[in-house]
Design a protein around this motif. Sequence first.
Motif, PDB file in Angstrom:
ATOM      1  N   GLU A 229       0.841  -1.208   0.000  1.00  0.00           N
ATOM      2  CA  GLU A 229       0.000   0.000   0.000  1.00  0.00           C
ATOM      3  C   GLU A 229       0.871   1.252   0.000  1.00  0.00           C
ATOM      4  O   GLU A 229       0.576   2.228  -0.696  1.00  0.00           O
ATOM      5  CB  GLU A 229      -0.933  -0.015   1.208  1.00  0.00           C
ATOM      6  N   ALA A 230       1.963   1.232   0.757  1.00  0.00           N
ATOM      7  CA  ALA A 230       2.871   2.382   0.810  1.00  0.00           C
ATOM      8  C   ALA A 230       3.522   2.624  -0.556  1.00  0.00           C
ATOM      9  O   ALA A 230       3.641   3.768  -0.995  1.00  0.00           O
ATOM     10  CB  ALA A 230       3.935   2.160   1.873  1.00  0.00           C
ATOM     11  N   SER A 231       3.907   1.560  -1.233  1.00  0.00           N
ATOM     12  CA  SER A 231       4.519   1.694  -2.561  1.00  0.00           C
ATOM     13  C   SER A 231       3.534   2.268  -3.569  1.00  0.00           C
ATOM     14  O   SER A 231       3.898   3.107  -4.398  1.00  0.00           O
ATOM     15  CB  SER A 231       5.028   0.341  -3.051  1.00  0.00           C
ATOM     16  N   ARG A 232       2.285   1.825  -3.504  1.00  0.00           N
ATOM     17  CA  ARG A 232       1.258   2.372  -4.411  1.00  0.00           C
ATOM     18  C   ARG A 232       1.037   3.860  -4.128  1.00  0.00           C
ATOM     19  O   ARG A 232       0.919   4.669  -5.050  1.00  0.00           O
ATOM     20  CB  ARG A 232      -0.051   1.601  -4.277  1.00  0.00           C
ATOM     21  N   ALA A 233       0.986   4.218  -2.852  1.00  0.00           N
ATOM     22  CA  ALA A 233       0.798   5.622  -2.481  1.00  0.00           C
ATOM     23  C   ALA A 233       1.993   6.458  -2.941  1.00  0.00           C
ATOM     24  O   ALA A 233       1.824   7.562  -3.472  1.00  0.00           O
ATOM     25  CB  ALA A 233       0.596   5.752  -0.974  1.00  0.00           C
ATOM     26  N   GLU A 234       3.200   5.940  -2.763  1.00  0.00           N
ATOM     27  CA  GLU A 234       4.407   6.650  -3.195  1.00  0.00           C
ATOM     28  C   GLU A 234       4.372   6.899  -4.702  1.00  0.00           C
ATOM     29  O   GLU A 234       4.663   8.005  -5.174  1.00  0.00           O
ATOM     30  CB  GLU A 234       5.647   5.840  -2.830  1.00  0.00           C
ATOM     31  N   TYR A 235       3.980   5.886  -5.455  1.00  0.00           N
ATOM     32  CA  TYR A 235       3.883   6.005  -6.915  1.00  0.00           C
ATOM     33  C   TYR A 235       2.940   7.146  -7.298  1.00  0.00           C
ATOM     34  O   TYR A 235       3.261   7.973  -8.151  1.00  0.00           O
ATOM     35  CB  TYR A 235       3.399   4.676  -7.497  1.00  0.00           C
ATOM     36  N   ARG A 236       1.778   7.190  -6.655  1.00  0.00           N
ATOM     37  CA  ARG A 236       0.788   8.235  -6.964  1.00  0.00           C
ATOM     38  C   ARG A 236       1.260   9.623  -6.539  1.00  0.00           C
ATOM     39  O   ARG A 236       1.116  10.591  -7.277  1.00  0.00           O
ATOM     40  CB  ARG A 236      -0.544   7.922  -6.286  1.00  0.00           C
ATOM     41  N   VAL A 237       1.799   9.736  -5.340  1.00  0.00           N
ATOM     42  CA  VAL A 237       2.199  11.047  -4.817  1.00  0.00           C
ATOM     43  C   VAL A 237       3.369  11.612  -5.614  1.00  0.00           C
ATOM     44  O   VAL A 237       3.425  12.817  -5.865  1.00  0.00           O
ATOM     45  CB  VAL A 237       2.514  10.969  -3.305  1.00  0.00           C
ATOM     46  N   LYS A 238       4.293  10.768  -6.045  1.00  0.00           N
ATOM     47  CA  LYS A 238       5.431  11.256  -6.834  1.00  0.00           C
ATOM     48  C   LYS A 238       4.980  11.868  -8.153  1.00  0.00           C
ATOM     49  O   LYS A 238       5.706  12.661  -8.739  1.00  0.00           O
ATOM     50  CB  LYS A 238       6.436  10.136  -7.084  1.00  0.00           C
ATOM     51  N   ARG A 239       3.794  11.546  -8.612  1.00  0.00           N
ATOM     52  CA  ARG A 239       3.281  12.090  -9.863  1.00  0.00           C
ATOM     53  C   ARG A 239       2.463  13.373  -9.681  1.00  0.00           C
ATOM     54  O   ARG A 239       2.019  13.970 -10.641  1.00  0.00           O
ATOM     55  CB  ARG A 239       2.461  11.030 -10.586  1.00  0.00           C
ATOM     56  N   LEU A 240       2.289  13.788  -8.437  1.00  0.00           N
ATOM     57  CA  LEU A 240       1.574  15.039  -8.171  1.00  0.00           C
ATOM     58  C   LEU A 240       2.473  16.231  -8.463  1.00  0.00           C
ATOM     59  O   LEU A 240       3.698  16.144  -8.365  1.00  0.00           O
ATOM     60  CB  LEU A 240       1.136  15.099  -6.703  1.00  0.00           C
ATOM     61  N   SER A 241       1.852  17.355  -8.757  1.00  0.00           N
ATOM     62  CA  SER A 241       2.608  18.595  -8.916  1.00  0.00           C
ATOM     63  C   SER A 241       3.066  19.067  -7.534  1.00  0.00           C
ATOM     64  O   SER A 241       2.560  18.599  -6.507  1.00  0.00           O
ATOM     65  CB  SER A 241       1.719  19.672  -9.544  1.00  0.00           C
ATOM     66  N   ALA A 242       4.001  19.999  -7.508  1.00  0.00           N
ATOM     67  CA  ALA A 242       4.467  20.554  -6.233  1.00  0.00           C
ATOM     68  C   ALA A 242       3.307  21.178  -5.466  1.00  0.00           C
ATOM     69  O   ALA A 242       3.207  21.022  -4.245  1.00  0.00           O
ATOM     70  CB  ALA A 242       5.566  21.577  -6.476  1.00  0.00           C
ATOM     71  N   ALA A 243       2.413  21.855  -6.169  1.00  0.00           N
ATOM     72  CA  ALA A 243       1.258  22.486  -5.518  1.00  0.00           C
ATOM     73  C   ALA A 243       0.337  21.427  -4.914  1.00  0.00           C
ATOM     74  O   ALA A 243      -0.186  21.605  -3.802  1.00  0.00           O
ATOM     75  CB  ALA A 243       0.489  23.344  -6.510  1.00  0.00           C
ATOM     76  N   GLU A 244       0.140  20.315  -5.610  1.00  0.00           N
ATOM     77  CA  GLU A 244      -0.705  19.244  -5.083  1.00  0.00           C
ATOM     78  C   GLU A 244      -0.047  18.579  -3.868  1.00  0.00           C
ATOM     79  O   GLU A 244      -0.725  18.231  -2.908  1.00  0.00           O
ATOM     80  CB  GLU A 244      -0.989  18.210  -6.167  1.00  0.00           C
ATOM     81  N   LYS A 245       1.270  18.415  -3.911  1.00  0.00           N
ATOM     82  CA  LYS A 245       1.984  17.849  -2.759  1.00  0.00           C
ATOM     83  C   LYS A 245       1.835  18.772  -1.552  1.00  0.00           C
ATOM     84  O   LYS A 245       1.613  18.319  -0.433  1.00  0.00           O
ATOM     85  CB  LYS A 245       3.463  17.631  -3.070  1.00  0.00           C
TER      86      LYS A 245
END
Length: 102
Positions: free
Chosen positions: A58-74
């Motif tokens: 689950e952590a790896s899936r979340a990491e994959y998704r979050v790394k694709r967010l823009s800086a503003a979304e992060k």
Amino acid sequence: MPWFLYLIECADGSIYTGIATDVAARFDKHSTGKGARYTRSRKPVRVLASFELAGRSEASRAEYRVKRLSAAEKRALIAGALTLDAVMPQSQAPDADAVPAG
């Protein structure tokens, strides 16, 4: 054993995203230059947020998704304006109105 998704602010203002079972120990590794290559050159400043997840998968899936967010979304995720659940894809439940093929 719980895993954590974490976001670190780097000296250049960028945000590094990673996963670990112990965020403080992992931050220490990043700080001493023994973490990710990304943080070796950008010098980690502080942990901005961490999110507990059920396991490594689950952590790896979340990491994959979050790394694709823009800086503003992060930054919205860090501030709580965006939730981790909103970032993760929803599981596809079978459509009750669907007509079986055949």
